[in-house]
Motif scaffolding. Sequence first.
Motif, PDB file in Angstrom:
ATOM      1  N   UNK B 187       0.830  -1.196   0.000  1.00 42.97           N
ATOM      2  CA  UNK B 187       0.000   0.000   0.000  1.00 42.97           C
ATOM      3  C   UNK B 187       0.864   1.245   0.000  1.00 42.97           C
ATOM      4  N   UNK B 188       1.837   1.272   0.904  1.00 48.43           N
ATOM      5  CA  UNK B 188       2.698   2.445   0.986  1.00 48.43           C
ATOM      6  C   UNK B 188       3.459   2.643  -0.311  1.00 48.43           C
ATOM      7  N   UNK B 189       3.914   1.543  -0.898  1.00 49.17           N
ATOM      8  CA  UNK B 189       4.722   1.672  -2.102  1.00 49.17           C
ATOM      9  C   UNK B 189       3.928   2.340  -3.208  1.00 49.17           C
ATOM     10  N   UNK B 190       2.670   1.953  -3.331  1.00 49.88           N
ATOM     11  CA  UNK B 190       1.867   2.556  -4.394  1.00 49.88           C
ATOM     12  C   UNK B 190       1.557   4.013  -4.075  1.00 49.88           C
ATOM     13  N   UNK B 191       1.194   4.270  -2.820  1.00 43.42           N
ATOM     14  CA  UNK B 191       0.838   5.644  -2.454  1.00 43.42           C
ATOM     15  C   UNK B 191       2.004   6.586  -2.654  1.00 43.42           C
ATOM     16  N   UNK B 192       3.206   6.123  -2.290  1.00 48.10           N
ATOM     17  CA  UNK B 192       4.359   7.019  -2.388  1.00 48.10           C
ATOM     18  C   UNK B 192       4.695   7.373  -3.821  1.00 48.10           C
ATOM     19  N   UNK B 193       4.223   6.564  -4.744  1.00 46.54           N
ATOM     20  CA  UNK B 193       4.491   6.852  -6.150  1.00 46.54           C
ATOM     21  C   UNK B 193       3.625   7.970  -6.691  1.00 46.54           C
ATOM     22  N   UNK B 194       2.485   8.217  -6.051  1.00 48.98           N
ATOM     23  CA  UNK B 194       1.469   9.072  -6.647  1.00 48.98           C
ATOM     24  C   UNK B 194       1.903  10.481  -7.055  1.00 48.98           C
ATOM     25  N   UNK B 195       2.611  11.220  -6.196  1.00 46.42           N
ATOM     26  CA  UNK B 195       2.864  12.620  -6.564  1.00 46.42           C
ATOM     27  C   UNK B 195       3.561  12.776  -7.901  1.00 46.42           C
ATOM     28  N   UNK B 252      10.126  13.367  -4.690  1.00 51.44           N
ATOM     29  CA  UNK B 252      10.660  12.318  -3.822  1.00 51.44           C
ATOM     30  C   UNK B 252      10.319  10.923  -4.350  1.00 51.44           C
ATOM     31  N   UNK B 257      11.435   5.215  -5.654  1.00 50.73           N
ATOM     32  CA  UNK B 257      11.201   3.973  -6.378  1.00 50.73           C
ATOM     33  C   UNK B 257      12.506   3.376  -6.887  1.00 50.73           C
TER      34      UNK B 257
END
Lengths: 341, 375, 506
Positions: B187-195, B252, B257
């Motif tokens: 979950x975190x990995x996908x969310x952190x990609x968003x910006x 970031x 990634x």
Amino acid sequence: MRSFFRSSSPFRLSPFRMLVSYLILGFWAFLILFPLYWLFITAFKLPAAVNNGPFYIPFVDFQPSLHAWEYVLVEIGNDTVRLFTNTVGVSLISASLALVVGSGAAYALTRFQYRPKVGTVLVFLGCVLLAVVFTVLGVPWPLAVAVAIALFILSLFTIARRFKRALSNNDIAFWLISQRILPPVAVVIPIYVVFQQLRLLDTWVALIITYVATNLPIVVWLMRDYFASIPYELEESAQIDGASRFRIFNQIVLPLSLPGLVATFLFVLVFCWNEYLLALFLTNARAQTMPLAVVAQNATRGPQWWYMSVLVLIMIVPVIAMAIALERYIARGLLVGAVKG
Amino acid sequence: MATITSTISAPTTRMRISRSEQLAPAAFILPAVLVVLFISIFPLILSLFLSLSRLRFQAGGLELQFVGLDNYRKLLLGNEQKVLFGTLSEPSLFGWAILAFVAAMLGLTVYRAVRRRAFRAAIGWLFAAAVLLGLTYLVVATLFAPAGRPGTLVVTMLYVVVGVACQYLIGLGLALLCAQPLPGRRFFRVVFLLPMMITPVGVGYLFRMLADTNKGPLEPLWIALGMQDFAWSNNAWGARIAVMIGDIWQWTPFMFIVLLAAIEAQEIEPVEAAIVDGASSFDIFRHITLPAILPVSTTLILIRMIEAFKIIDLPNILTNGGPGTATETLTLYAYRIWRALDIGGSAAIAYILLFLVTFIATLYVRALRSRLGTT
Amino acid sequence: MNPKKIASLTALGALVLAACAAPPTAQPAAQQPAQQQPAKKFAGITVNAITFSGPQIAEPMQRRGKEFSELTGATINVVTVPFADLYQKILNDFATGTNSYDVIVFAPQWMVDYIEPGYLEDLTDRVKADPDLQWEDVGLFFRDFSATYNGRIYTIPLDGDFQMVYYRTDIAKELGLQPPKTWEDYLAFAKAVSEKKLTTDDGKPVYGSCIAKKKAAQSYWMVTSVASAFIQSQGTGQGAFFDLETFKPLYNNEAFARALEIYKETTQYGPPDEINLDVGDTRGLWTAGQCALTIDWGDIGTLAIEEGSKAKDKTGAVILPGSKQVLDRKTGKLVDCTPELCPHAIDGVNHAPFAAFGGWSGAINKASRPEVKDAAFAYLSYMNQPAQSNVDVTIGKTGFNPYRVSQFKNLDNWIKAGMSEQAAKDYLGAIEASLNSPNMVLDLRIPQNQYYQGIVLDGAIAKFLAGEQDIAATMKEIEEGWEQKTEELGREKQLAAYRATLGVQK
């Protein structure tokens, strides 16, 4: 208390570590998700709800409305669909091509040694300069280019041979990444002129060529490291068995570097998807892409936040879906902490 | 830089060099080189011409009037100098200290090169030292001087240094945390990609909405802090910080990634062995992980640094470069005057940016190569 | 592959290239198959139009375009690009000979940069030959100045742009204030409101004055709105930017200094982040009921009556405040108004309403084919005719503001759109007063005016508002920047162009 700070085995995380990790990760996730939440609800707000101060919760603070969605998907729906299709098509094709061509080049830069002679490079530059000067002075450009090519080939066998000094792979790589330095504003008019002369304005082809060319350096640089970390012995044995380079590349190297490929593909896709200035100038009515629509919402009336939010959301959703789908390839399951998760 | 593991496979006397083996080097690299050349060479040279001339629209087409270095003169010495360099003034004590420190480090490097009898390198370092000292003085005399005001050049460098450093550190931290066997880390990995997925102009407008003191969501926070009348956009540093926050938020994920992939691509045996030996996480990081991700990190920082120098959308949309010229970057400056048809001047700024970034990138690559001990 | 083979292959390639030495021709407009019905005047013709992404301007263009298609059989394609890049896109297209557009709907302020190189079609004869256009009904200013260059007509106005001051009628009544006639009145009004610390019914502060002062946005028009009353007093032909004989800038003297003082003082009574607000933000503040005064184009009138607006029926409008003192161009000093100096003064106050930006107008590409040009002109004329135009200007969404005399004689359309009779009278009265003023200020239209205003003026004002430099330094920066550009482009040329736009015969 002790068991909170210690873990049951050296390979598992202590509850304390887990807590701290979750706190930090959760905090950053909040920092990311809150603005996105704001974006999301703005897409459902009436202009008055946006202008009159922050309203946070739909149905409680403000009445959500579908007017912005209706405008984007129905009133200008034809345009939106066209822009969206263009964006998807151009980005996917550009990213794929860039990946294919770029990883080939990256592989070459790690396995072969190139020694382009300084003399050749200088002569080449000189001929291009000559061609440009001729064109500026009024000579029709195909003629100028032909003359330049002829001159180049001639000097290739005479002058260029004289200078023994050669460049290395690293110089080629550096040259590639240095193409990213010039800001788009400096190159947009020349590129426009090139495609205008080739009668390719307002087509997918112009955009794809430009995007592939501008993103190749990134692909090359990112993939270089992944390829370099693959031990050469694997390929050596295949070579001894008589496999061609192409086969080795396709069947051994690429599968091993899948995480890198996927990550790079995502990057290039995102870059193409979101690019504005070149898309603005190289397109007209037929090939326009979504970022133009986003910027267009900053009309003389001021930014129309609601339409803009809808457009940005429409733009993000496919990319997120793709990221979710491809994310599993980025992690190969080798984790610090060693527990397969 | 990336370790090049081997040279071309040396065929043994028993192997014939097959046709495909001969063609392979060219076939692999030529497509990339040709495509990049096609798009890049003409704009590069034409931009050079443009920066040396004045463009005018006449009946029947464009008229290029060659003016030599006049555009550069206007930027570096003439009435645009204040915009580019800012207002220099007497540095504070701290500023002088920084300048002295940098001078000392550079002097040491030149001295060491001479000691090693690497005279060509020494001359190269001398030249680099001169430029670096000039830049440092510029930074010191505008940022660390009470009466100084930084111009677009220094502001751009500020964004790059602070931005890339923060992005890398935060990205690394997040990547390390996400590489742990935490349930739910996908979950975190996908969310952190968003910006990173949002189009840059979209991010610009998003942050403009967020930072709006009147109708932005942070309004209760401002009021709680007693800052409801504070207009960050009126304040030079407030505006710059806003731009940097937006930039860090957006980029970031890029660091995250790539670093995550690199961390997870590590070989597992050394790590397992270290854990069994009782090494702490910090030791593992320092001695195993860090060296493993160092090549990727250096590439990443280089790529991100080159991109960061071109930052334009955030300052453009947040404050249009204001207040005054506080947040304006080189690319925004070039874009502004390009829109007003000063195409020659815009090309000149682009070329100044080109020289600056090439210089810094070359320095970076060389310094790292000697450190990492690769060719 | 040996070198010889490589050489021969590339030589072949070079030959192929040389064979393509045919010069590029302008792209022919796409042909539609001929319509079946006879007597459709422009059947089979496609007109490509470009403007900025709406919905303003683009929406009525598309809507009227469809109607026009029904009537005449022509196809109208409207291409839109973001506003900030429209100018460059058009110029690029014309200058490189791509000619993708037949009709451009743009700001007349950019006119000179398109006319000088010969890109625009001279429309004078077509206009004279078109009775449906009712050219005489178009406001005098737009007819004789906005659409004309050097005595010839090049554009058809679709919209009338000039700035006015809006004030809250309810606040004025509550505090016993009169609508401002001079800039000193404006400051007094704003100060009074600011001191009262009023709030809206949901607790938000009401500011004395909200002006869009954002850098690289609209600030350079706002400051000219304030300054013009001090600088131009003898009619439109006097010009408000440069001296008519020497082409020296008029922005470095006591008059402009006074204007800068006033401009800066309004910031005190405005929102804290006023210098980062552009016109979208101040309009948002107005409809949220948070401003007592503002300077803006005609949009506020139609925005105020939209749903959700808190300023409905509370919005009054006046002609731009004037000044009792003006610039004596001979001495360079700020002096009191006299009948000779201020022949157009009203009650001793010199007003100089500023037609900022000019008002979106349509022009035709000279390089288009003749039949396409005919269709294009008919299309522009159709949109401009009172039957269509008078309805469109009452709808805020169209972005069209009044420019025809008939549009503010008749209150019905406005009342139908939702304005109260009083508000309509007020709004239209202010527009009428501005339009009929013989001292209206024409926006700068010399070659590369974008540079003069958007870079030099805007940059200097931004630094001034941010407190980076004082009045004297600001004026000096403006003068130097303008002079340098003038020298670069040729003083005589610029002077000639300036005089041509003002209709001044030598």
